[in-house]
Design an enzyme around this catalytic site. Structure first.
Site, PDB file in Angstrom:
ATOM      1  CG  HIS A 132      -1.891   1.345   1.235  1.00  0.00           C
ATOM      2  ND1 HIS A 132      -2.923   1.372   0.686  1.00  0.00           N
ATOM      3  CD2 HIS A 132      -1.497   2.349   1.875  1.00  0.00           C
ATOM      4  CE1 HIS A 132      -3.425   2.604   0.865  1.00  0.00           C
ATOM      5  NE2 HIS A 132      -2.687   3.095   1.351  1.00  0.00           N
ATOM      6  CG  ASP A 190     -12.001   3.251   4.344  1.00  0.00           C
ATOM      7  OD1 ASP A 190     -11.348   4.009   5.041  1.00  0.00           O
ATOM      8  OD2 ASP A 190     -11.724   2.976   3.131  1.00  0.00           O
ATOM      9  NE  ARG A 249     -10.360  10.031   7.662  1.00  0.00           N
ATOM     10  CZ  ARG A 249      -8.939   9.035   7.327  1.00  0.00           C
ATOM     11  NH1 ARG A 249      -9.449   7.923   6.740  1.00  0.00           N
ATOM     12  NH2 ARG A 249      -7.842   9.645   6.975  1.00  0.00           N
ATOM     13  CB  SER A 300      -8.638   4.333   6.049  1.00  0.00           C
ATOM     14  OG  SER A 300      -8.705   4.280   4.875  1.00  0.00           O
ATOM     15  CE  LYS A 315      -8.792   1.617   2.069  1.00  0.00           C
ATOM     16  NZ  LYS A 315      -8.802   2.613   1.320  1.00  0.00           N
TER      17      LYS A 315
END
Lengths: 437, 437
Positions: free
Chosen positions: B82, B161, B168, B183, B187
């Protein structure tokens, strides 16, 4: 500048320009700014605050969101008082008649109780027939005829405050000084005032729990009022223990009448005189505060304040019979005394607990949709400093049934702290904050 | 415990219990908790943070809000990476084929670009025919067949999320470490991973603008992942200047193929190898990180990574013709070079400005509803440290018309800072944060 950037700038501690605050507040009232963006902004403001200049713009923009009451045709100084909210606070019903009897015009727009503090309108409405909803023109005429009126906020007055307050109330953003100042001053300016006396409560039963925070709020209110052209004085008063002996709607009206007749608890009497004196002084009826105090005391002791109070009740449609016959007011089915568990001196009486217990009895509401019972409440039979004997009554609980009475009695006894030694004497009036022009 | 009390407790810096966070998040997903209460909570969290234990509960509760992808029938280590988002970041297209060629299974759920950073899915979709929307079962089968897949987030995966991120994004509460961790990890856990490599970008073009903040986020991510049973390593990489030379969707796919063929910019090549090596190591294919680095480099240089990439493109419905013939990808009508205004050394290339300029050209979007142009973008013809002559080309702008080209050229030239002396050499890879078990 987008709403996102406005929130972000406030979050990062920046100062917002006039046009930015206007975009936010006007957009919120118009429905263009969402509730969730406004609540993020309010929480950011809770943490980073506002400058004096931002707060002034906030007040002006909120004020401009609605109509104002035109009091200009009335001849005389228009002065109001605002209390930040406490437990057992029935001072308006005494100080306003005193000041009105001395020639002050008092256009008071009041609120309902929420949380542990009672509401002026709720207390008044325990009187059969009494109304608090009037049009702006009727409101002005009431003030002109009687010298005072206590009415509810119409939907045309400061809609920005109604919308913002509803949001603050459910998002834990009430306890924020610039937002408190915006809410109070925008409404007071909308009522066409010349001057304002602020009763800033400090202690266990108040929003501001320390003298420092109370002083900060009082100074901020007084300074911002001055920069907006409104004369103001803040009186810091102690709210560690409840004001007077009665907590509950009808019970507080009865206690108010006792004080207007020359009796009642000393703290209610003396604090009312002090606040009324500031109204008389700020309104220019007395150029000297000492003289104003004497005038206030004389108006109360001579019965002229009670006379004004009676005319005020009648003018707003209320039946004045309760002034001579308190038993015509709603009364609770189960009234019982609670007894001291031990001998000693009353060291403290927890105002917050007393407020919460009265709400549990049904005297207040926890959400705006709640209903209230005018009859229920607590009568304290002792004050801080009193000597008590074990097994002697210290409070009288007015409840709707046995179980509510028993539950409240236990909470009330736990909130009256008894010690071996008498406590140090404390005053209700802690400090006076005036404008320096 | 009411939602009001939960907000208030977080506002006052208190630690929330598991049941309280569950009430809030589950209620928000179910629509019982309003957007405005959630946004007040998010802003309060921005200021007061969360404990490790709260963050773990946040991740678990967000994860439990939706379905998870069952990858258990696939035989092999499931590892993903990520990136916290940068400018010119096409590393997934290179590192994933490298790691997949070495036996790692990579179920990658990616996002679209927002703000100044490009999105992996947007870049992929510049390839004719390529799809990113697949059912969980199709997703699993793609990973099983090819070793990797890059798909969009279905509405069944972590709905908490999606709802929280949307809020947000418009309430200035994105830049908050526990919320970022919630978040990302919710995921990644939903994709059935065994391990995760985190590319935490630091600098001008990243959310975390300082090494300290990047380190804080990396350490927080790695520690929270460990406590949730997920092996993780964070690699802090510099995002002061864009990654590689290409910024824009089709342009970045072309550059990725260049690197997979053994060419392309050194920083893209070396960072991809390093990140792929961590995937190979964390996945247990190599027990030694040094060996993993050699395996990654060999997979790239031997052409096996390119082969895997080609199979991945075909499996997701894409036409692989662009791999040999880049000109089949969308191309912009106005392509022009921008010339250096002065002689000297390239001192810095502002990643944020480059990202914003590419968005202005149409390569990105500023709101989720925006559309993007796959053809437009910026090709840098110089890197930091290069010597340039006045009047020689430093960038090539791919724009939809003359005026957009001219406007972008001016911004690009202003963002390439030229100095008299060569700058100090800096590395892309700043620091590696591993788990200590």
């Amino acid at each position: 500048m987008t709403i996102y950037e406005i929130i972000r700038r406030k979050r990062d501690g920046g100062e917002l320009k006039r046009a930015e605050l206007e975009l936010l507040i006007q957009g919120f009232v118009a429905g263009d700014v969402t509730d969730y963006q406004m609540s993020a902004f309010l929480m950011a403001t809770f943490f980073t605050g506002m400058t004096k200049s931002e707060t002034e713009t906030l007040v002006r923009t909120m004020l401009a969101s609605g109509e104002t009451v035109d009091m200009s045709s009335l001849d005389g100084p228009k002065v109001d008082k605002h209390s930040t909210g406490g437990v057992g606070d029935k001072l308006s019903f005494i100080m306003a008649p005193i000041a009105a009897a001395e020639g002050i015009l008092i256009p008071m727009i009041s609120g309902r109780g929420l949380g542990h503090t009672g509401g002026t309108l709720d207390k008044l409405e325990s009187i059969p027939g009494l109304r608090t909803a009037f049009s702006p023109l009727e409101f002005r005429d009431l003030v002109g005829q009687v010298g005072m009126a206590i009415v509810s906020q119409s939907s045309e007055i400061v809609p920005a405050d109604r919308k913002m307050y509803a949001l603050r109330d459910v998002t834990a953003t009430v306890e924020c000084i610039p937002l408190i100042v915006g809410s109070i001053l925008s409404k007071k300016l909308a009522a066409g005032l010349d001057a304002l006396v602020l009763d800033v409560k400090v202690g266990r039963g108040a929003f501001m729990d320390s003298l420092e925070r109370g002083r900060e709020l009082g100074r901020y209110l007084v300074d911002t009022a001055l920069s907006l052209g409104l004369r103001a004085t803040a009186v810091l008063t102690s709210m560690d223990s409840p004001l007077g002996a009665a907590i509950g709607n009808a019970l507080e009206m009865i206690e108010s009448v006792d004080v207007l007749k020359g009796g009642g608890p000393t703290d209610v009497r003396e604090t009312s005189i002090e606040l009324a004196a500031h109204m008389i002084h700020l309104g220019g009826v007395s150029s000297d505060l000492g003289e104003a105090r004497i005038r206030a005391r004389t108006a109360l002791d001579s019965g002229r304040a009670l006379e004004t109070f009676t005319r005020f009740i009648v003018a707003q449609g209320g039946d004045p019979a309760f002034i001579d016959t308190p038993s015509v007011l709603p009364s609770a089915p189960v009234v019982r005394e609670a007894m001291a568990p031990a001998e000693g001196y009353v060291d403290s009486i927890d105002a917050l607990e007393m407020g919460l217990t009265s709400v549990e009895l049904g005297a207040g509401r926890l959400t705006m949709a709640g209903t209230i019972d005018p009859a229920v409440g607590i009568e304290l039979l002792v004050s801080v400093g009193d000597h008590v004997e074990a097994g002697r009554p210290v409070a009288r609980i007015h409840a709707s049934d046995d179980s509510a009475n028993a539950s409240a009695a236990a909470r009330v006894l736990a909130a009256i702290h008894i010690a071996d030694e008498p406590p140090a004497r404390t005053d209700r009036i802690l400090e006076i904050i005036s404008q320096v022009e």
